[in-house]
Design an enzyme around this catalytic site. Structure first.
Site, mmCIF file in Angstrom:
data_model
loop_
_atom_site.group_PDB
_atom_site.id
_atom_site.type_symbol
_atom_site.label_atom_id
_atom_site.label_comp_id
_atom_site.label_asym_id
_atom_site.label_seq_id
_atom_site.Cartn_x
_atom_site.Cartn_y
_atom_site.Cartn_z
ATOM 1 N N TYR A 227 5.995 14.540 8.240
ATOM 2 C CA TYR A 227 4.596 14.134 8.094
ATOM 3 C C TYR A 227 3.668 15.205 8.656
ATOM 4 C CZ TYR A 227 0.474 11.104 8.175
ATOM 5 O OH TYR A 227 -0.777 10.571 7.965
ATOM 6 N N VAL B 59 -6.163 4.081 11.460
ATOM 7 C CA VAL B 59 -6.738 3.014 10.644
ATOM 8 C C VAL B 59 -5.675 1.940 10.390
ATOM 9 C CG1 VAL B 59 -7.992 2.501 8.504
ATOM 10 C CG2 VAL B 59 -8.157 4.795 9.532
ATOM 11 N N THR C 87 -3.664 0.119 8.356
ATOM 12 C CA THR C 87 -3.160 0.180 6.986
ATOM 13 C C THR C 87 -1.671 -0.174 6.998
ATOM 14 O OG1 THR C 87 -2.482 2.499 7.158
ATOM 15 C CG2 THR C 87 -4.778 2.075 6.478
ATOM 16 N N LYS D 32 1.127 17.426 6.136
ATOM 17 C CA LYS D 32 -0.324 17.389 6.347
ATOM 18 C C LYS D 32 -0.857 18.760 6.755
ATOM 19 C CE LYS D 32 -1.157 13.132 5.276
ATOM 20 N NZ LYS D 32 -1.945 12.797 4.061
ATOM 21 N N ILE E 222 -8.993 8.621 -7.576
ATOM 22 C CA ILE E 222 -8.484 8.276 -6.251
ATOM 23 C C ILE E 222 -7.012 7.909 -6.339
ATOM 24 C CG2 ILE E 222 -8.818 6.845 -4.207
ATOM 25 C CD1 ILE E 222 -11.585 6.092 -5.299
#
Length: 250
Positions: A154, A189, A191, A158, A6
């Site tokens: 970005y 999320v 983060t 992606k 990970i």
């Protein structure tokens, strides 16, 4: 035991994935710029296999050497299944093209796209002889399919990751023991990346206030809950290899 490699485990979804897996006594190989000492303690408490590699993913030339070290650390483990989770990513630099630093643009694409591409290449190379279940999960974003002013890099990185996923799935379809590969958007999320988005100016990112409103209205997903939904998908037959999915729709 299953083994999970990970990236980006110092915080956010990567940290939650690693903690969830270690709590279940799964094997975790952690890659991040900063060591997460909490993962070490959790692994010791649960007697789980854990190895951490401190690494800056923008140093892409050194990634093959890193993966060689990782697979050497797994030689005596013989996992039943093995996975690579490309979770690490950066949103910076944020801003309109023409006003960004060229070096930061290069670091962005190395971290978000080139590093996952090299890690995937090495993962497939090292696992090709293994007659076990093999899986790659790429953490993507809805921004891969929806352009945002201020997020050109970005969105592009992606989108590139998603196309990489589709192409590699086609390649693997002819293998006797194929690597399953999927892209997954986890939703919005809470983060450190979200903190950076909220800290930008409207001139850098015109939709900044939308993300501030989502935060103020408690509409951001919890990384622990997101990790709990992701883990069952890693070795599942659904979603199908080569596909992009939004976790909120699964």
């Amino acid at each position: 035991m299953n083994a999970y490699i990970i990236t980006g485990t110092s915080s956010g979804i990567g940290n939650s994935l690693a903690r969830n897996l270690l709590s279940g006594r799964e094997g975790v190989i952690s890659i991040s710029r900063n060591e997460n000492t909490g993962l070490n303690r959790l692994a010791e408490t649960n007697n789980s296999f854990f190895r951490h590699f401190t690494f800056d993913l923008s140093q892409t030339d050194k990634l093959p050497e890193l993966m060689d070290s990782i697979f050497k650390s797994l030689q005596d483990v013989n996992p039943e299944r093995i996975s690579l989770i490309n979770n690490a990513g950066t949103i910076e630099p944020i801003g309109p093209s023409g006003k960004m630093d060229a070096t930061r643009i290069k670091i962005h694409h190395k971290t978000n796209l080139i590093a996952p591409a090299v890690l995937i290449n090495e993962f497939i190379r090292f696992t090709r002889p293994l007659k076990i279940s093999k899986s790659i999960l790429n953490i993507s974003s809805g921004a891969a399919h929806n352009p945002y002013a201020g997020w050109s890099n970005y969105c592009a990185s992606k989108a590139g990751l998603d196309m990489l996923t589709k192409s590699i799935a086609i390649e693997q379809s002819s293998e006797e023991f194929p690597v399953r590969i999927i892209s997954l958007a986890p939703g919005i999320v809470e983060t450190p990346m979200q903190e950076k988005i909220r800290a930008t100016s409207a001139g850098q990112f015109p939709m900044r206030n939308k993300f501030i409103d989502l935060y103020n209205n408690h509409r951001l997903s919890n990384p622990d809950e997101v990790a709990g939904k992701i883990i069952p998908l890693i070795f599942s037959d659904h979603p199908a290899s080569g596909t992009f999915s939004d976790l909120r729709n699964l």
